[in-house]
Motif scaffolding. Structure first.
Motif, mmCIF file in Angstrom:
data_model
loop_
_atom_site.group_PDB
_atom_site.id
_atom_site.type_symbol
_atom_site.label_atom_id
_atom_site.label_comp_id
_atom_site.label_asym_id
_atom_site.label_seq_id
_atom_site.Cartn_x
_atom_site.Cartn_y
_atom_site.Cartn_z
ATOM 1 N N ASP A 144 43.041 34.514 43.751
ATOM 2 C CA ASP A 144 44.199 35.366 43.477
ATOM 3 C C ASP A 144 43.772 36.789 43.153
ATOM 4 O OD1 ASP A 144 42.906 34.528 41.292
ATOM 5 O OD2 ASP A 144 44.685 33.985 40.108
ATOM 6 N N GLN A 145 42.671 36.952 42.403
ATOM 7 C CA GLN A 145 42.167 38.295 42.131
ATOM 8 C C GLN A 145 41.624 38.950 43.398
ATOM 9 O OE1 GLN A 145 39.479 38.415 38.830
ATOM 10 N NE2 GLN A 145 40.659 36.927 37.598
ATOM 11 N N VAL A 146 41.051 38.150 44.291
ATOM 12 C CA VAL A 146 40.561 38.702 45.563
ATOM 13 C C VAL A 146 41.725 39.248 46.379
ATOM 14 C CG1 VAL A 146 39.443 38.102 47.740
ATOM 15 C CG2 VAL A 146 38.540 37.207 45.612
ATOM 16 N N ASP A 147 42.821 38.516 46.441
ATOM 17 C CA ASP A 147 43.994 39.001 47.188
ATOM 18 C C ASP A 147 44.569 40.259 46.561
ATOM 19 O OD1 ASP A 147 43.656 36.844 48.851
ATOM 20 O OD2 ASP A 147 45.096 35.569 47.790
ATOM 21 N N ARG A 148 44.547 40.339 45.249
ATOM 22 C CA ARG A 148 45.092 41.527 44.598
ATOM 23 C C ARG A 148 44.248 42.766 44.906
ATOM 24 N NH1 ARG A 148 43.842 43.780 39.875
ATOM 25 N NH2 ARG A 148 42.523 41.999 39.325
ATOM 26 N N ILE A 149 42.925 42.636 44.827
ATOM 27 C CA ILE A 149 42.054 43.784 45.119
ATOM 28 C C ILE A 149 42.115 44.132 46.599
ATOM 29 C CG2 ILE A 149 39.655 44.559 45.089
ATOM 30 C CD1 ILE A 149 39.206 42.881 42.627
ATOM 31 N N ARG A 150 42.186 43.112 47.467
ATOM 32 C CA ARG A 150 42.256 43.388 48.901
ATOM 33 C C ARG A 150 43.528 44.134 49.273
ATOM 34 N NH1 ARG A 150 44.796 40.881 52.840
ATOM 35 N NH2 ARG A 150 45.366 39.127 51.488
ATOM 36 N N SER A 151 44.631 43.811 48.631
ATOM 37 C CA SER A 151 45.879 44.512 48.922
ATOM 38 C C SER A 151 45.847 45.960 48.464
ATOM 39 C CB SER A 151 47.038 43.767 48.262
ATOM 40 O OG SER A 151 46.872 43.742 46.842
ATOM 41 N N MET A 152 45.024 46.264 47.468
ATOM 42 C CA MET A 152 44.930 47.639 46.979
ATOM 43 C C MET A 152 43.983 48.477 47.822
ATOM 44 S SD MET A 152 44.774 46.754 42.904
ATOM 45 C CE MET A 152 44.363 48.440 42.506
ATOM 46 N N ALA A 153 42.966 47.880 48.432
ATOM 47 C CA ALA A 153 41.972 48.625 49.207
ATOM 48 C C ALA A 153 42.444 48.790 50.644
ATOM 49 C CB ALA A 153 40.628 47.909 49.176
ATOM 50 N N GLU A 154 42.025 49.886 51.285
ATOM 51 C CA GLU A 154 42.395 50.131 52.677
ATOM 52 C C GLU A 154 41.549 49.282 53.621
ATOM 53 O OE1 GLU A 154 42.978 53.877 55.786
ATOM 54 O OE2 GLU A 154 42.036 54.179 53.837
ATOM 55 N N VAL A 155 40.264 49.235 53.359
ATOM 56 C CA VAL A 155 39.343 48.426 54.158
ATOM 57 C C VAL A 155 38.556 47.548 53.188
ATOM 58 C CG1 VAL A 155 37.498 48.393 55.855
ATOM 59 C CG2 VAL A 155 39.158 50.266 55.870
ATOM 60 N N SER A 156 38.519 46.267 53.435
ATOM 61 C CA SER A 156 37.812 45.337 52.557
ATOM 62 C C SER A 156 37.081 44.301 53.391
ATOM 63 C CB SER A 156 38.775 44.641 51.587
ATOM 64 O OG SER A 156 39.762 43.928 52.305
ATOM 65 N N LEU A 157 35.955 43.861 52.859
ATOM 66 C CA LEU A 157 35.144 42.826 53.503
ATOM 67 C C LEU A 157 34.912 41.722 52.482
ATOM 68 C CD1 LEU A 157 32.262 43.162 55.950
ATOM 69 C CD2 LEU A 157 31.843 41.826 53.904
ATOM 70 N N ILE A 158 35.247 40.486 52.854
ATOM 71 C CA ILE A 158 35.123 39.323 51.967
ATOM 72 C C ILE A 158 33.989 38.455 52.494
ATOM 73 C CG2 ILE A 158 36.294 37.363 50.934
ATOM 74 C CD1 ILE A 158 38.919 38.746 51.409
ATOM 75 N N PHE A 159 33.071 38.133 51.588
ATOM 76 C CA PHE A 159 31.885 37.333 51.910
ATOM 77 C C PHE A 159 32.013 35.993 51.179
ATOM 78 C CE2 PHE A 159 27.491 36.044 50.894
ATOM 79 C CZ PHE A 159 26.961 35.999 52.164
ATOM 80 N N PHE A 160 32.332 34.923 51.920
ATOM 81 C CA PHE A 160 32.438 33.581 51.352
ATOM 82 C C PHE A 160 31.059 32.921 51.421
ATOM 83 C CE2 PHE A 160 36.612 34.574 53.115
ATOM 84 C CZ PHE A 160 37.437 34.319 52.026
ATOM 85 N N TYR A 161 30.600 32.429 50.275
ATOM 86 C CA TYR A 161 29.238 31.892 50.217
ATOM 87 C C TYR A 161 29.219 30.619 49.391
ATOM 88 C CZ TYR A 161 28.999 33.713 45.430
ATOM 89 O OH TYR A 161 29.229 33.949 44.107
ATOM 90 N N ALA A 162 28.103 29.911 49.511
ATOM 91 C CA ALA A 162 27.770 28.765 48.651
ATOM 92 C C ALA A 162 26.439 29.075 47.980
ATOM 93 C CB ALA A 162 27.680 27.478 49.465
ATOM 94 N N PRO A 163 26.341 28.970 46.671
ATOM 95 C CA PRO A 163 25.111 29.420 45.991
ATOM 96 C C PRO A 163 23.865 28.642 46.370
ATOM 97 C CG PRO A 163 26.600 28.303 44.455
ATOM 98 C CD PRO A 163 27.356 28.475 45.729
#
Length: 790
Positions: free
Chosen positions: A73-92
């Motif tokens: 939910d925080q990722v969606d909030r920050i992504r909606s505020m930024a013009e260009v965003s890159l999301i990196f989904f990972y497993a530690p």
């Protein structure tokens, strides 16, 4: 049944009434057992320890916002505020995610002001990302641009490629700042027909997809298990070009421009049709080679290749022809049919010029026509004169010479159509090595200019892979030739009806580094040389020197590492090698056909297989019969039956022979037979020793077997005794059980009778007491009556 149940309950109640302490103990024991079971089951849920809470995956200094708890939910909030965003989904725990972390940090430091970089731990089981998304692999990169997305990145996770992908998404349009750049752009691209079509997004996309033609395609294998190469190679022959590539470069590299030019001309069928229609102005050339005749020292055969301008080999600057040493089989039919069988015809043209030679033999092909004739050999002709040369004929115009390069429109003139694929040599160097590229794998882009390698100094490597025929060819570049010239010759040779290319064989080689050789150099000098191996391991490069040794009989064992039957036969091959170790004329070898490519004539259809290449008669190789079991006696009999003999040796007569003739041959054969008899005697002695040892072992085994049989008989007797005792004890125990049951029944009857007697005694006692009381009352009444009467 009910009666027995009632009796049992009655007995239990009676015993409980007699022993109340036993009843209390049983109740207490049952309660403790129930509590123990309940306590154990309640603790079983907490056997697995709780997972440790996740920690930060990226460093705090990196410009990447790390949501290591999977807060989507925080990722969606920050992504909606930024013009260009890159999301990196990972497993530690993922190694690919760990490797991609450094690359993403480099990109983030360069583009932190333009793009918002977010990282999400999608493996934490309590996070929202794990519950919402079900990813089957990691890492995954999604990019969002102005509420448009997600755009998934599927290329190699390397910093330059990821940065190039981000820049293409941010700036999808090409800016042309000047008229000169506009003219240059229009020279390579077509203009949208605005008068014919509407200027809408749908019309533009439809026009682009209808008129786009891909002659070069970049392949980017992901580095894991993938069907990408298989899907492309199954379409037909493929030309794989490994080039150094910089995704962040300002323009295409010179090597890429050369490859693109060759690919465009290869697919340009319109120019080929236009050139082939003009036969009057077409230039012609004649490539000839002089071949000396084997039966004459003054005559030679002239084999020529006539070519037309629209087909390979017609260039006036070069004339390629197979050499006699390497491709003697190509020229041999023309020499035999023309020059040897047509002696009269050759004599008539001995003094004629080259242009007057008749086409005694010709071979039609769409690329040219072979012709052969005979002429007189010049008195002072040296080796340099009898080579490949070009006889030019009147040339054509300059424009046709530029377009007539032998490769223009070749796609439409042959059935062996090639597909062009480009790969980054830095990312796919392992694949290039598997195809036959040499050099250092750790530094594929650096190579000495003078090294004899398949790759040139510019770091490029090319190979043609034909998956249907299970062959591939490697481009061997000349240092003086450019990449485009080498590719043109390479493609022309492959497209010929009878391909002039040699199949490249890949095999495992024993390579030792310079450091290891320097380290063990002193040890090798001081220590004695190691003993020779019993079984010689054959590879692709050592196959012909070892197997084709004319002075040795070679028994070759074909195997693979995954064949279970081959592993079972290893001890038999070792025993055979030990027996033949003293015989220097026989070599026992083996080859791993799964890791070493061999010429087609030396391949087998199944493994394990055994072939014998006899000395002096290598062309008469014999295969071990499939119906016979592969045993040591059968192998020895097979070798002795088909081994080569000295009578097949092409050697001069020995000097100690008194006179040449049949006697010398018989003498040599007798000596060879004596030598073979001596070897057989030695083998017989070794076999007799082994048989004696086997006899001793057999005798010892017989003694052991007899002792084991005696022990077995004793154990069997003891078993019978124990069984009899067991039966006797069982019988006695059965009797005791029956007696106890009778006693239990008698005791039960006695108890019942005792209870009845007690009840009767009580009744009799009550009756006696009532009778006494009645008598007493009667006596009192009588006394009262007597008293009243008195």
């Amino acid at each position: 049944m009910l009666r027995r149940v009632r009796q049992s309950l009655r007995q239990v109640l009676f015993l409980m009434a007699r022993r109340p302490g036993l009843l209390c103990g049983a109740i207490l024991l049952g309660v403790l057992l129930v509590l123990a079971v309940k306590f154990t089951c309640s603790r079983a849920k907490n056997v697995v320890a709780a997972a440790r809470p996740p920690v930060r995956f990226f460093s705090s200094e990196a410009p990447v916002v790390d949501f290591y708890f999977g807060q989507l939910d925080q990722v969606d909030r920050i992504r909606s505020m930024a013009e260009v965003s890159l999301i990196f989904f990972y497993a530690p725990w993922c190694a690919h995610s760990m490797a991609a972390r450094q690359e993403l940090q480099q990109v983030a430091k360069r583009l932190a002001k333009q793009v918002r970089f977010l990282a999400v731990n999608c493996w934490w089981n309590q996070g929202k990302c794990r519950k919402q998304y079900r990813f089957f692999h990691f890492p995954i990169i999604h990019m969002f641009y102005r509420r448009f997305g997600p755009i998934e990145y599927r290329g190699p996770i390397v910093a330059p490629y990821v940065e190039s992908f981000i820049l293409r998404v941010i700036t999808p349009l090409i800016y042309l700042p000047s008229p000169s750049s506009l003219k240059e752009f229009l020279s390579y691209h077509e203009i949208f027909p605005r008068r014919e079509l509407n200027f809408t997004s749908e019309a533009i996309c439809r026009w682009v997809f209808e008129h786009s033609e891909t002659v070069l395609r970049w392949l980017q294998p992901p580095g894991t298990k993938s069907h990408l190469l298989e899907q492309e190679l199954t379409k037909g022959p493929a030309l794989l070009l490994f080039l150094p590539h910089n995704p962040l470069g300002s323009g295409p590299s010179p090597l890429l421009q050369q490859v693109a030019d060759v690919a465009v001309r290869y697919h340009s069928c319109d120019n080929a049709d236009r050139l082939s229609s003009d036969d009057g102005s077409a230039s012609r050339s004649l490539c000839c080679q002089s071949v000396p005749l084997p039966d004459s020292s003054t005559r030679m055969c002239e084999v020529c290749l006539k070519t037309s301008p629209a087909i390979p080999g017609s260039s006036s600057s070069c004339c390629w022809f197979p050499s006699v040493a390497q491709e003697g089989d190509v020229l041999q039919p023309y020499v035999r049919d023309c020059c040897l069988n047509r002696g009269s015809a050759s004599a008539s043209v001995n003094n004629s010029t080259l242009s007057s030679c008749g086409n005694f033999l010709s071979n039609y092909s769409p690329f040219g026509q072979y012709s052969a004739c005979c002429r007189q050999k010049k008195p002072h002709l040296d080796e340099s004169d009898a080579g490949t040369r070009e006889v030019p004929l009147p040339p054509s115009s300059g424009a046709q010479q530029r377009e007539d390069d032998g490769i223009t429109g070749l796609q439409c003139q042959t059935n062996r159509t090639l597909r062009f694929y480009l790969l980054d040599v830095a990312l796919n160097w392992a694949l290039a090595v598997r195809l036959g590229a040499g050099g250092n794998a750790s530094a594929p882009l650096h190579q000495n200019a003078g090294s004899d390698d398949d790759r040139s100094g510019d770091g490029s490597f090319a190979a043609i892979v034909n998956l249907k025929d299970e062959v591939h060819y490697v481009l061997h570049r000349s240092p003086a030739a450019t990449l485009s010239e080498s590719l043109e010759t390479f493609i022309r040779n492959f497209s010929a009806p009878y391909s002039l290319l040699h199949r490249h064989l890949v095999g495992e080689e024993v390579r030792k580094g310079a450091e290891e050789e320097t380290k063990h150099e002193d040890d090798r000098q001081q220590s004695p040389p190691p003993p020779p191996l019993l079984v010689t391991e054959v590879t692709t490069s050592s196959f012909l020197p070892i197997v084709m040794d004319i002075h040795k009989d070679v028994l070759l064992f074909y195997y693979t590492q995954w064949c279970g039957f081959c592993s079972v036969l290893n001890h038999i091959i070792l025993q055979l090698a030990r027996l033949l170790q003293a015989n220097g004329a026989v070599t026992v070898a083996r080859v791993n056909v799964a890791r070493n490519d061999l010429p087609w004539e030396f391949m087998v259809d199944h493994v394990p297989s055994i072939l014998l290449f006899p000395k002096y008669r290598k062309h008469f190789s014999v295969k071990f019969p499939d119906q016979l079991p592969i045993t040591l006696p059968n192998l020895l009999r097979f070798i002795l039956q088909h081994a080569g003999s000295v009578q097949y040796a092409d050697k001069p007569v020995p000097a100690e022979a008194e006179a040449p003739g049949p006697g010398a041959v018989f003498r040599a054969e007798f000596l060879e037979l004596q030598h073979e008899v001596q070897m057989l005697r030695q083998a017989r002695e070794r076999l007799s020793q082994q048989l004696a040892q086997l006899w001793r072992d057999n005798r010892r085994l017989n003694f052991d077997a007899r002792s084991l049989e005696a022990q077995n008989a004793e154990l069997h007797q003891e078993r019978q005794n124990l069984e009899e005792q067991h039966r006797e004890k069982s019988r006695q125990l059965g009797k005791a059980v029956r007696r106890l049951q009778e006693l239990a029944d008698a005791s039960e009857d006695l108890l019942n009778e005792n209870a009845l007697l007690r009840a009767l005694l009580v009744a009799l006692k009550d009756r006696a007491e009532a009778k006494d009381q009645a008598e007493a009352e009667l006596h009192e009444e009588e006394e009262k009556r007597s008293h009243m009467a008195s």
